[in-house]
Structures are given as structure tokens and as C-alpha cells.
Design an enzyme around this catalytic site. Structure first.
Site, PDB file in Angstrom:
ATOM      1  N   GLU A   1       0.897  -1.213   0.200  1.00 51.72           N
ATOM      2  CA  GLU A   1      -0.010  -0.110  -0.023  1.00 51.72           C
ATOM      3  C   GLU A   1       0.657   1.264   0.083  1.00 51.72           C
ATOM      4  O   GLU A   1       0.791   2.114   0.907  1.00 51.72           O
ATOM      5  CB  GLU A   1      -1.037  -0.097   1.281  1.00 51.72           C
ATOM      6  CG  GLU A   1      -2.094  -1.115   1.160  1.00 51.72           C
ATOM      7  CD  GLU A   1      -3.129  -0.683   1.990  1.00 51.72           C
ATOM      8  OE1 GLU A   1      -3.376   0.229   2.913  1.00 51.72           O
ATOM      9  OE2 GLU A   1      -4.080  -1.456   2.116  1.00 51.72           O
TER      10      GLU A   1
ATOM     11  N   GLU B   1      -5.710  -8.412   0.677  1.00 50.05           N
ATOM     12  CA  GLU B   1      -6.315  -7.801   1.990  1.00 50.05           C
ATOM     13  C   GLU B   1      -7.862  -7.446   1.491  1.00 50.05           C
ATOM     14  O   GLU B   1      -8.174  -6.984   0.571  1.00 50.05           O
ATOM     15  CB  GLU B   1      -5.909  -6.582   2.605  1.00 50.05           C
ATOM     16  CG  GLU B   1      -4.887  -6.753   3.427  1.00 50.05           C
ATOM     17  CD  GLU B   1      -4.023  -5.387   4.033  1.00 50.05           C
ATOM     18  OE1 GLU B   1      -4.868  -4.303   4.556  1.00 50.05           O
ATOM     19  OE2 GLU B   1      -2.745  -5.434   4.016  1.00 50.05           O
TER      20      GLU B   1
HETATM   21  C1  BGP Z   1      -4.541  -1.503   5.200  1.00 51.22           C
HETATM   22  C2  BGP Z   1      -3.126  -2.111   5.686  1.00 51.22           C
HETATM   23  C3  BGP Z   1      -3.175  -2.562   7.028  1.00 51.22           C
HETATM   24  C4  BGP Z   1      -4.602  -2.683   7.753  1.00 51.22           C
HETATM   25  C5  BGP Z   1      -5.658  -2.331   6.930  1.00 51.22           C
HETATM   26  C6  BGP Z   1      -6.914  -1.829   7.773  1.00 51.22           C
HETATM   27  O1  BGP Z   1      -4.286  -0.247   4.649  1.00 51.22           O
HETATM   28  O2  BGP Z   1      -2.420  -2.549   4.695  1.00 51.22           O
HETATM   29  O3  BGP Z   1      -2.012  -2.735   7.657  1.00 51.22           O
HETATM   30  O4  BGP Z   1      -4.243  -1.862   8.891  1.00 51.22           O
HETATM   31  O5  BGP Z   1      -5.494  -1.646   6.042  1.00 51.22           O
HETATM   32  O6  BGP Z   1      -6.728  -0.611   8.063  1.00 51.22           O
HETATM   33  P1  BGP Z   1      -7.233   0.228   9.592  1.00 51.22           P
HETATM   34  O7  BGP Z   1      -6.490  -0.666  10.515  1.00 51.22           O
HETATM   35  O8  BGP Z   1      -6.744   1.778   9.304  1.00 51.22           O
HETATM   36  O9  BGP Z   1      -8.563  -0.128   9.711  1.00 51.22           O
END
Ligand code: BGP
Length: 481
Positions: free
Chosen positions: A173, A388
């Protein structure tokens, strides 16, 4: 199971090929704990979080000590893959070159051995938001020294772990790392609405990716390598309004297009470049993309084996002419988020489209639209993995279980749209839910839970949620109900 029939045909029946990867995702800083022990060097988050005093990444879900338990759970719940990342500063505590930290090096050997012992294939990311502090505060990827250091670190990992790891991703990301730091100001050393620095950092990080890809291929390492992008489909709020259409195109370049062009073309299409210039002008700066960088990136663009897509939501864009006005909902108070950026547009909610408590728009069809867009615009892509996807919730453990029916529905809907893309000929080979177990969230702490496995952060006890049982059935039968 499902091994003779072509993927497209299976997809039309709601089924997955026998070798489809089903797993959960993790990231070193969000799970490991042991942030400043066992020789690990500092990352910018350490001080930033301590100064904020809202929540600590220590011990998170104590993966440093409990990875074998989590891999045992993964195996028991039908998963054949896991996303993990290597903490750069556990290997090279100061970044740069210098002597590697033997304890850190050994830790990942042990972790990968445990993955294999449980039949859970590791998909390994080299950089998940955690540059060593010295490099980060010195400009991070805006500073060419970080690009050199990243290549050296990547080479080290390919040599050291090449017998244990065959699925590599360079970065997780780049969009989040740059937008949150240079536009939204919610990450360490945050700046606001500095669009040109954001875009320059995206380009420079893609150069670092390209250099790592070339090092991997020229080094003759076995396995696959790619990058992971956080993609959001950008729809104009009013599809008939020219200004809304322009706003959607601006946000598309900011979040997706620069990175996708860099990945698959190695340079920027004229339409992308025109918008990059428009965005830079809006924030009073400029970018430099030297031809020498583009030559390296073009070469790497032919060599990527796969793209990881992190998909949570899409956006509806309205034109916006006012001053920038941003509020990050990091507390789960629904309806408090605002994203209006001068020169880009306003990310708006659409009546009738549901959102989470953190104002993330739930729009599974956006995943399909993105996959089709990639397949049509970049026909040289080889393989897509959903690296993800998942739903942050205020999960509660009641009578020894978590009823997360909403999350099951979320994942099932996204998997259905992914299968629809497969049916249309897109090559999708895996799905990792974010996240494997409940873990630390960068700007939200611990009440935003994503895991298949509930974690009691006091006792570190893991409890499978309803979604874990549901996923087990999908993974084991290779079909959606
Ligand atoms: C993505 C990342 C993760 C994770 C996820 C959820 O952007 O790769 O590291 O954190 O999002 O995001 P958040 O924890 O801000 O809800």
C-alpha cells in the site's frame, strides 16, 4: 476437489480452483510486539504513538512469541496461506547497510519453518509501513538513500530466505503510506495536502520496487514477486456531471493510477501525467520523474509476476472548490469522517450504500470493476491476488464466541464479485482476509477488530469467530454456499 474444470467454468458455479489460496493477513508491526527488544531498531511509529499516548503497539497480539499458535489455528481452519511481513528494522536496526541483527534474522527463519510445518504457505511483504526511523525521518522514499537501502535490504532477504519463501511482495500500500503522510496528515511526521510530495514519494517508492524486482530476477531467485496496492474504484457522484467526473479522475490518479501505470507500464500514460501536473499545480509544487528512473521501471514492468490488491471500499467523488477540510474517523464514531481536498475533490457518502462505523463504504462491486479495469488497461498483468479485504467491527465476545454475521456477508459478497471477474476471464489466484487475528490498527488502536480469531489483548487468548468457521468451510469445499 475442483481440479479438472477450468477456473472460468468453476467460477460460474461459485467454486474455486483446487490450488486457490485461502488465508489471513498480518503485518509485522501490527502483530509482533517486541518493538524495541531482541535487537530491533526503532521505527517512526514508536515515538509517534508514545507521544500521542492513545494506544501502544506493544505487545499487540504477541505474534513474536505466539506465531506457532496462530499458524496452528490457520491450519485447523482450512487455510493454506498467510500474509506476513518482515520488519526491516528487525533485520537492519538502523536501516541502510551495516551488520544484520542475528536474532531478527533467526526469528524469520523460525517463522517460515513454522509456516511450512503447518502447511500454510508464507506470502512475504518486505515493507509494510515500517521503514527504520533513521531513514523515515530523513525523508523516507523522497530521499534516494532510502531507495538504495531498500534494494540492499531486499537483496539480503532474497539471499537469506530464498529457500523458504517463494512468494514475495516488495511494498504494501504505497498509496496509504503516502496519502496518509502527505495529504491527510494522520501518520508520523504528517503533512497536509502536499500533493506533489505525495506523488513524488509514490514514484520514488515504485522505483525502489522496480529495483528490487530486477535484483530478484537477475539474482535467479525462484518464486514470484510483485507489489500490493490499496485500490479503490473512484466513481463520479453524479455520472453526468463533468466536474464530478474530473474529481473522480483526480482521486483515481492520486490513489490508483500513478501506481498502476508505474507497475505495469513503467511510465505514465499522457492522461495520467496531465492529472499529475494538475494536482501538483493545485498544491503549488512539482514532481521530477527522470528518464533514468523510467528506464528501470519499464524493464521491471515486464517482470512483475503478480499484483496484490487490498480492497476495502470504493469512493464517490463530488467536485469541491473550497479549502481543504479533513477529519479522520479513527474512533468508530459513525458519520464523523470528512475528506475534501482542494484540487482533488470531495469523497462523499451515497444514500443507500452502507458504511462501517469508521465510515468505510461497503461496495463489493467496486472490486469487480477494479479487476476488470486492470485486466483491460494492463493486459500484461499476470496474476491478481486479493491480499487484503475485510471488515473492521467492534466485535464482542459473548458466551465464548463472536457472532460476526456482518463480516461473513461482507467477505462472501466480495468473493462473489471476485468470482464474477474470474468468470469474465481475470486470473485471480488467492484471497487473504484482513486480518488473521485481531491486531493493532495504526490510527484506530484495538477497538477496530478485523480478525477471524478474536484476541483478548489482556490474556492473549484466541477465540475463533463465526467467520472463521464459515471460512473453513469455504476453503475446505472450494465453494461458496
Ligand atoms: C490496510 C493496511 C493494513 C491494515 C488495514 C486496515 O491499509 O495494509 O495494515 O491496517 O488497512 O486498516 P485500519 O487498520 O486503518 O482499519
Amino acid at each position: 476437489m475442483n481440479d479438472q474444470i477450468p477456473a472460468q467454468e468453476l467460477a460460474a458455479q461459485g467454486r474455486f480452483p483446487a490450488d486457490f489460496v485461502f488465508g489471513g493477513a498480518t503485518a509485522a508491526y501490527q502483530v509482533e510486539g517486541a518493538c524495541r527488544s531482541h535487537g530491533k531498531g526503532k521505527v517512526a511509529w514508536d515515538d509517534y504513538l508514545a507521544e500521542q499516548g492513545r494506544f501502544s503497539p506493544e505487545p499487540a497480539c504477541d505474534f513474536y512469541n505466539r506465531y506457532d499458535d496462530d499458524l496452528e489455528l490457520s491450519e485447523r481452519f482450512g487455510m493454506n496461506g498467510i500474509r506476513v511481513s518482515i520488519a526491516w528494522s528487525r533485520i537492519f536496526p538502523e536501516g541502510g547497510t551495516g551488520e544484520p541483527n542475528p536474532e531478527g534474522v533467526a526469528f524469520y527463519h523460525d517463522l517460515f519453518a513454522s509456516c511450512h510445518a503447518h502447511g500454510v504457505e508464507p506470502y512475504v511483504t518486505l515493507h509494510h509501513f515500517d521503514s527504520p526511523a533513521a531513514l523515515y525521518t530523513n525523508g523516507d522514499f523522497l530521499n534516494p538513500e532510502t531507495i538504495d537501502a531498500f534494494e540492499a535490504y531486499a537483496r539480503f532477504c532474497f539471499d537469506e530466505y530464498g529457500d523458504e519463501v517463494t512468494h514475495w511482495f516488495t511494498f504494501n500500500e504505497i498509496a496509504a503510506a503516502t496519502i496518509n503522510r502527505y495529504v491527510e496528515g494522520t501518520w508520523p511526521l504528517g503533512k497536509r495536502v502536499c500533493l506533489h510530495e505525495c506523488l513524488q514519494a509514490q514514484h520514488n517508492t515504485m522505483l525502489a520496487h522496480a529495483r528490487a524486482v530486477l535484483a530478484f530476477k537477475r539474482g535467479g531467485h525462484r518464486g514470484s514477486i510483485g507489489v500490493i496496492h490499496a485500490l479503490e474504484y473512484k466513481y463520479p457522484y453524479d455520472p453526468n456531471d463533468a466536474a464530478d467526473i474530473a474529481a473522480a479522475a483526480n482521486d483515481d490518479v492520486l490513489q490508483n493510477r500513478l501506481l498502476l501505470d508505474a507497475t505495469f507500464r513503467g511510465d505514465y500514460a499522457p492522461g495520467t501525467m496531465a492529472i499529475i501536473e494538475r494536482l501538483c499545480a493545485a498544491s503549488g509544487g512539482s514532481v521530477t520523474f527522470p528518464e533514468s528512473d523510467l528506464a528501470i521501471m519499464r524493464e521491471a514492468a515486464r517482470l512483475n509476476d503478480c499484483l496484490g490488491i487490498n480492497y476495502y471500499q470504493s469512493r464517490f467523488l463530488k467536485a469541491y472548490d473550497g479549502e481543504s477540510d479533513l477529519h479522520h474517523n479513527g474512533t468508530g464514531d459513525k458519520g464523523t469522517g470528512r475528506w475534501r481536498v482542494a484540487g482533488v475533490g470531495e469523497r462523499a457518502l451515497r444514500p443507500g450504500i452502507p458504511t462501517t462505523d469508521w465510515d468505510w463504504i461497503i461496495y463489493p462491486k467496486g472490486l469487480f470493476d477494479l479487476m476488470m479495469d486492470i485486466a483491460l488497461r494492463y493486459p500484461n498483468y499476470k496474476e491478481l491476488l486479493i491480499t487484503e479485504n475485510g471488515m473492521g467491527r467492534k466485535d464482542e465476545l459473548v458466551d465464548g464466541t463472536v457472532d460476526d454475521a456482518e463480516r461473513i456477508e461482507y467477505v462472501e459478497d466480495h468473493l462473489r464479485w471476485a468470482l464474477k471477474a474470474v468468470e469474465c476471464g481475470v486470473n485471480v489466484t488467492g484471497y487473504f482476509m484482513w486480518s488473521l487475528q485481531d491486531q493493532f490498527s495504526w490510527t484506530n488502536g484495538y477497538n477496530k477488530r478485523y480478525g477471524f480469531f478474536h484476541v483478548d489483548f489482556e490474556t492473549q487468548r484466541r477465540t475463533p469467530k463465526a467467520s472463521a468457521y464459515w471460512f473453513k468451510r469455504v476453503a475446505e469445499t472450494g465453494r461458496l454456499a
